[in-house]
Design a protein around this motif. Structure first.
Motif, PDB file in Angstrom:
ATOM      1  N   PHE A 149       0.697  -1.364   0.043  1.00 12.08           N
ATOM      2  CA  PHE A 149      -0.037  -0.196  -0.036  1.00 12.08           C
ATOM      3  C   PHE A 149       0.826   1.185   0.024  1.00 12.08           C
ATOM      4  O   PHE A 149       0.070   2.347   0.100  1.00 12.08           O
ATOM      5  N   ALA A 150       2.248   1.139  -0.073  1.00 13.05           N
ATOM      6  CA  ALA A 150       2.946   2.260  -0.266  1.00 13.05           C
ATOM      7  C   ALA A 150       2.684   3.065  -1.051  1.00 13.05           C
ATOM      8  O   ALA A 150       2.586   2.883  -2.330  1.00 13.05           O
ATOM      9  N   ARG A 151       2.718   4.365  -0.720  1.00 19.58           N
ATOM     10  CA  ARG A 151       2.284   5.737  -1.518  1.00 19.58           C
ATOM     11  C   ARG A 151       1.203   5.529  -2.087  1.00 19.58           C
ATOM     12  O   ARG A 151       0.633   6.155  -3.394  1.00 19.58           O
ATOM     13  N   ARG A 152       0.045   4.869  -1.644  1.00 19.81           N
ATOM     14  CA  ARG A 152      -1.343   4.665  -2.244  1.00 19.81           C
ATOM     15  C   ARG A 152      -2.039   5.412  -1.361  1.00 19.81           C
ATOM     16  O   ARG A 152      -2.049   5.192  -0.111  1.00 19.81           O
ATOM     17  N   THR A 153      -2.930   6.131  -1.768  1.00 18.79           N
ATOM     18  CA  THR A 153      -4.059   6.485  -0.685  1.00 18.79           C
ATOM     19  C   THR A 153      -5.676   6.271  -1.160  1.00 18.79           C
ATOM     20  O   THR A 153      -5.637   5.895  -2.329  1.00 18.79           O
ATOM     21  N   LEU A 154      -6.436   6.436  -0.434  1.00 18.37           N
ATOM     22  CA  LEU A 154      -7.941   5.893  -0.428  1.00 18.37           C
ATOM     23  C   LEU A 154      -8.524   7.352  -1.054  1.00 18.37           C
ATOM     24  O   LEU A 154      -8.630   8.107  -0.240  1.00 18.37           O
ATOM     25  N   HIS A 155      -9.144   7.150  -2.093  1.00 15.27           N
ATOM     26  CA  HIS A 155      -9.830   8.105  -2.798  1.00 15.27           C
ATOM     27  C   HIS A 155     -11.448   7.797  -2.947  1.00 15.27           C
ATOM     28  O   HIS A 155     -11.637   6.914  -3.701  1.00 15.27           O
ATOM     29  N   PRO A 156     -12.487   8.583  -2.355  1.00 10.75           N
ATOM     30  CA  PRO A 156     -13.795   8.259  -2.636  1.00 10.75           C
ATOM     31  C   PRO A 156     -14.142   8.711  -4.092  1.00 10.75           C
ATOM     32  O   PRO A 156     -13.978   9.725  -4.704  1.00 10.75           O
ATOM     33  N   GLN A 157     -15.141   7.802  -4.769  1.00  5.30           N
ATOM     34  CA  GLN A 157     -15.817   7.932  -6.143  1.00  5.30           C
ATOM     35  C   GLN A 157     -16.938   8.761  -5.858  1.00  5.30           C
ATOM     36  O   GLN A 157     -17.192   9.213  -4.740  1.00  5.30           O
ATOM     37  N   HIS A 158     -17.545   9.220  -6.873  1.00  4.05           N
ATOM     38  CA  HIS A 158     -18.521  10.450  -6.630  1.00  4.05           C
ATOM     39  C   HIS A 158     -19.728   9.965  -5.712  1.00  4.05           C
ATOM     40  O   HIS A 158     -20.250  10.696  -5.056  1.00  4.05           O
ATOM     41  N   GLY A 159     -20.127   8.438  -5.732  1.00  2.63           N
ATOM     42  CA  GLY A 159     -21.106   8.278  -4.695  1.00  2.63           C
ATOM     43  C   GLY A 159     -20.637   7.785  -3.550  1.00  2.63           C
ATOM     44  O   GLY A 159     -21.582   7.029  -2.663  1.00  2.63           O
ATOM     45  N   ASP A 160     -19.225   7.958  -3.169  1.00  2.00           N
ATOM     46  CA  ASP A 160     -18.910   7.595  -1.939  1.00  2.00           C
ATOM     47  C   ASP A 160     -18.866   8.603  -0.729  1.00  2.00           C
ATOM     48  O   ASP A 160     -18.478   9.745  -0.802  1.00  2.00           O
ATOM     49  N   CYS A 161     -18.644   8.240   0.583  1.00  2.86           N
ATOM     50  CA  CYS A 161     -18.229   8.932   1.623  1.00  2.86           C
ATOM     51  C   CYS A 161     -17.378   8.357   2.416  1.00  2.86           C
ATOM     52  O   CYS A 161     -18.035   6.859   2.967  1.00  2.86           O
ATOM     53  N   PHE A 162     -16.071   8.537   2.739  1.00  2.00           N
ATOM     54  CA  PHE A 162     -15.447   7.617   3.559  1.00  2.00           C
ATOM     55  C   PHE A 162     -15.327   8.363   4.816  1.00  2.00           C
ATOM     56  O   PHE A 162     -15.170   9.702   5.026  1.00  2.00           O
ATOM     57  N   VAL A 163     -15.426   7.485   6.073  1.00  2.00           N
ATOM     58  CA  VAL A 163     -15.625   8.149   7.427  1.00  2.00           C
ATOM     59  C   VAL A 163     -14.161   7.710   8.193  1.00  2.00           C
ATOM     60  O   VAL A 163     -13.877   6.798   8.348  1.00  2.00           O
ATOM     61  N   GLY A 164     -13.696   8.839   8.719  1.00  2.00           N
ATOM     62  CA  GLY A 164     -12.426   8.655   9.695  1.00  2.00           C
ATOM     63  C   GLY A 164     -12.680   8.950  10.805  1.00  2.00           C
ATOM     64  O   GLY A 164     -13.941   9.073  11.275  1.00  2.00           O
ATOM     65  N   ASP A 165     -11.877   8.974  11.599  1.00  2.00           N
ATOM     66  CA  ASP A 165     -11.981   9.258  13.086  1.00  2.00           C
ATOM     67  C   ASP A 165     -12.459  10.648  13.482  1.00  2.00           C
ATOM     68  O   ASP A 165     -13.452  10.559  14.457  1.00  2.00           O
ATOM     69  N   THR A 166     -12.146  11.703  12.411  1.00  2.00           N
ATOM     70  CA  THR A 166     -12.498  13.142  12.811  1.00  2.00           C
ATOM     71  C   THR A 166     -13.020  13.620  11.542  1.00  2.00           C
ATOM     72  O   THR A 166     -13.053  14.988  11.715  1.00  2.00           O
ATOM     73  N   PHE A 167     -12.966  12.963  10.664  1.00  2.00           N
ATOM     74  CA  PHE A 167     -13.274  13.415   9.157  1.00  2.00           C
ATOM     75  C   PHE A 167     -14.275  12.894   8.497  1.00  2.00           C
ATOM     76  O   PHE A 167     -14.148  11.431   8.418  1.00  2.00           O
ATOM     77  N   PHE A 168     -14.798  13.534   7.320  1.00  2.00           N
ATOM     78  CA  PHE A 168     -15.277  12.718   6.212  1.00  2.00           C
ATOM     79  C   PHE A 168     -14.720  13.220   4.811  1.00  2.00           C
ATOM     80  O   PHE A 168     -14.161  14.272   4.679  1.00  2.00           O
ATOM     81  N   LEU A 169     -14.236  12.035   4.022  1.00  2.00           N
ATOM     82  CA  LEU A 169     -13.975  12.360   2.813  1.00  2.00           C
ATOM     83  C   LEU A 169     -14.858  11.959   1.723  1.00  2.00           C
ATOM     84  O   LEU A 169     -15.712  11.103   1.662  1.00  2.00           O
ATOM     85  N   LEU A 170     -14.892  13.070   0.877  1.00  2.00           N
ATOM     86  CA  LEU A 170     -16.095  13.580   0.010  1.00  2.00           C
ATOM     87  C   LEU A 170     -15.606  13.454  -1.411  1.00  2.00           C
ATOM     88  O   LEU A 170     -14.422  14.230  -1.545  1.00  2.00           O
ATOM     89  N   ASN A 171     -16.066  12.820  -2.364  1.00  2.00           N
ATOM     90  CA  ASN A 171     -15.435  13.186  -3.946  1.00  2.00           C
ATOM     91  C   ASN A 171     -16.122  14.642  -4.190  1.00  2.00           C
ATOM     92  O   ASN A 171     -17.217  14.928  -4.024  1.00  2.00           O
ATOM     93  N   SER A 172     -15.336  15.747  -4.874  1.00  2.00           N
ATOM     94  CA  SER A 172     -15.616  16.889  -5.000  1.00  2.00           C
ATOM     95  C   SER A 172     -15.817  17.461  -6.201  1.00  2.00           C
ATOM     96  O   SER A 172     -16.258  18.295  -6.745  1.00  2.00           O
ATOM     97  N   ARG A 173     -15.789  16.292  -6.951  1.00  2.00           N
ATOM     98  CA  ARG A 173     -15.994  16.462  -8.825  1.00  2.00           C
ATOM     99  C   ARG A 173     -17.335  16.917  -9.002  1.00  2.00           C
ATOM    100  O   ARG A 173     -18.282  16.266  -8.394  1.00  2.00           O
ATOM    101  N   ASN A 174     -17.780  17.796  -9.827  1.00  2.00           N
ATOM    102  CA  ASN A 174     -18.930  18.386 -10.246  1.00  2.00           C
ATOM    103  C   ASN A 174     -19.962  18.626  -9.074  1.00  2.00           C
ATOM    104  O   ASN A 174     -21.315  18.644  -8.995  1.00  2.00           O
ATOM    105  N   GLU A 175     -19.416  19.226  -8.101  1.00  2.19           N
ATOM    106  CA  GLU A 175     -19.768  19.683  -6.973  1.00  2.19           C
ATOM    107  C   GLU A 175     -19.846  21.363  -7.073  1.00  2.19           C
ATOM    108  O   GLU A 175     -18.947  21.881  -7.237  1.00  2.19           O
ATOM    109  N   SER A 176     -21.136  21.784  -6.996  1.00  2.00           N
ATOM    110  CA  SER A 176     -21.389  23.093  -7.344  1.00  2.00           C
ATOM    111  C   SER A 176     -21.467  23.884  -5.990  1.00  2.00           C
ATOM    112  O   SER A 176     -21.037  25.162  -5.923  1.00  2.00           O
ATOM    113  N   HIS A 177     -21.313  23.180  -4.905  1.00  2.00           N
ATOM    114  CA  HIS A 177     -21.102  24.045  -3.564  1.00  2.00           C
ATOM    115  C   HIS A 177     -19.758  23.911  -2.644  1.00  2.00           C
ATOM    116  O   HIS A 177     -19.763  23.928  -1.720  1.00  2.00           O
ATOM    117  N   VAL A 178     -18.750  23.572  -3.689  1.00  2.00           N
ATOM    118  CA  VAL A 178     -17.451  23.545  -3.021  1.00  2.00           C
ATOM    119  C   VAL A 178     -17.022  24.774  -2.474  1.00  2.00           C
ATOM    120  O   VAL A 178     -17.096  25.735  -3.152  1.00  2.00           O
TER     121      VAL A 178
END
Length: 369
Positions: A149-178
């Motif tokens: 897994f070296a140098r690899r990161t987890l990125h959410p796709q458009h319909g994904d929400c990844f939940v960490g200990d203190t944060f949410f990861l969202l896909n921001s493409r095509n998002e008009s409210h960024v």
């Protein structure tokens, strides 16, 4: 004379025991004799012809015959210990961060500080938990070959929400409210358009990290209801500590800012505390309230709070550097990352909580309570 009629009771559900502190407006006890009556459902203090009485909240019932250890402490008042007749009502089931989002429901993300819409009408097909932030440090213990897994990161796709200990990861493409962003040293800070509060970071060109202390997430069916900032930060940090400690049997935490600095060390002592407090006591003289700071509807002049009891050490301005370095190298200590401004807010909340307690209960060894 000098009697405030105020009291603080710290109840432990697990042991069905309580520490009762009857507090005074003056540093010294009044010259007239003081008579303290402990009943199963009330407390009464008589002195110099005056009488102060308070009914205990429903569900809190004392065993008066078990009173012991009565002593007077300068600056505190009277201390005594007492058993409960039966366990007080259980605390509400912990509302975990991972349960705040469900697949195939529409959600709106609001800025917690001002209520501005950050992410509008978003439906997630998958809501997935992320591993701990230091998970990669353990990979070599799991694998008999080089880290795949070296140098690899987890990125959410458009319909994904990844939940960490203190944060949410969202896909921001095509998002008009960024929200608007402004460059910092290592990443891009995501700033609220309206109030300029920091909400998160741009992790990559298509991924945004929103901190759980900075956004309120509600389904589109519900209307936005603001929460006082202090209350919200306390609630969210308490949820993080409870969730991680119960899942991983980890009770020591370093609170770090997005700038990489350590702001506070926290040691979770217990989570079964119920505080019962008359509103005449010192912690109620300001707008600050303790964990779970919503008075029970039937409590009247007496408030009840579900509370976490923690020991902590501030680390700002190079304080406690040796201890912070030792905790940094200890695998039994769990790091939690928040925006630097929120770390300072948390330090202030902890400090106010400490000063609201009787002086004798404010410290334990070298830690503050």
């Amino acid at each position: 004379a000098g009697m405030a009629g105020a009291f603080l009771m710290e109840i432990r559900r697990a042991t069905q025991s309580a520490l009762l502190v009857i507090r005074y407006a003056a540093a010294e006890l009044p010259s007239a004799p003081v008579e303290v009556s402990v009943c199963s459902d009330s407390l009464e203090v008589r002195s110099g012809g005056s009488c102060d009485a308070a009914a205990l909240p429903a569900g809190v019932s004392l065993a008066p015959s078990s009173c012991r250890g009565l002593r007077r402490l300068r600056g505190d008042g009277l201390h005594l210990r007492v058993r409960l007749r039966h366990p007080p009502p259980a605390a509400d089931v912990v509302f975990t961060l991972r349960e705040s989002l469900k697949p195939n429901k529409n959600y709106i993300f609001y800025c917690q500080s001002c209520g501005d819409i950050v992410v509008s009408n978003r439906k997630f097909l998958r809501v997935l938990p992320l591993p701990s932030e230091n998970w990669s440090d353990l990979v070599e213990e799991w694998c008999c070959h080089p880290d795949p897994f070296a140098r690899r990161t987890l990125h959410p796709q458009h319909g994904d929400c990844f939940v960490g200990d203190t944060f949410f990861l969202l896909n921001s493409r095509n998002e008009s409210h960024v929200p608007e962003s402004s460059k910092s040293k290592e990443n891009t800070r995501v700033i609220c358009k309206r109030c300029k509060a920091m909400l998160g970071e741009t992790v990559s060109s298509g991924t945004i990290k929103y901190y759980v202390t900075e956004v309120i997430i509600q389904s589109t069916e519900r209307s936005f209801s603001p929460t006082p900032r202090s209350q919200f930060v306390q609630s969210i940090v308490a949820q993080c500590l409870l969730e991680i400690s119960s899942a991983k049997s980890t009770f020591r935490f370093t609170i770090k800012g997005d700038n990489g600095k350590t702001y506070v060390l926290i040691w979770l002592l217990n989570s079964d505390t119920l505080l019962v407090e008359s509103l005449g006591s010192s912690s109620s003289h300001s707008d600050f309230t303790l964990f779970g700071d919503v008075l029970t509807p039937s409590s009247g002049p007496v408030g009840t709070w579900n509370a976490l009891k923690v020991l902590y050490q501030p680390c700002i301005q190079c304080r406690n550097k040796e201890l912070a370095d030792a905790w940094e190298d200890d695998m039994g200590v769990h790091p939690l990352k928040f925006p630097s401004e929120t770390c300072l807010e948390l330090l202030l909340i902890l400090g106010l909580s400490t000063t609201s307690l009787p002086p004798s209960l404010q410290c334990m060894n070298s830690f503050q309570v």
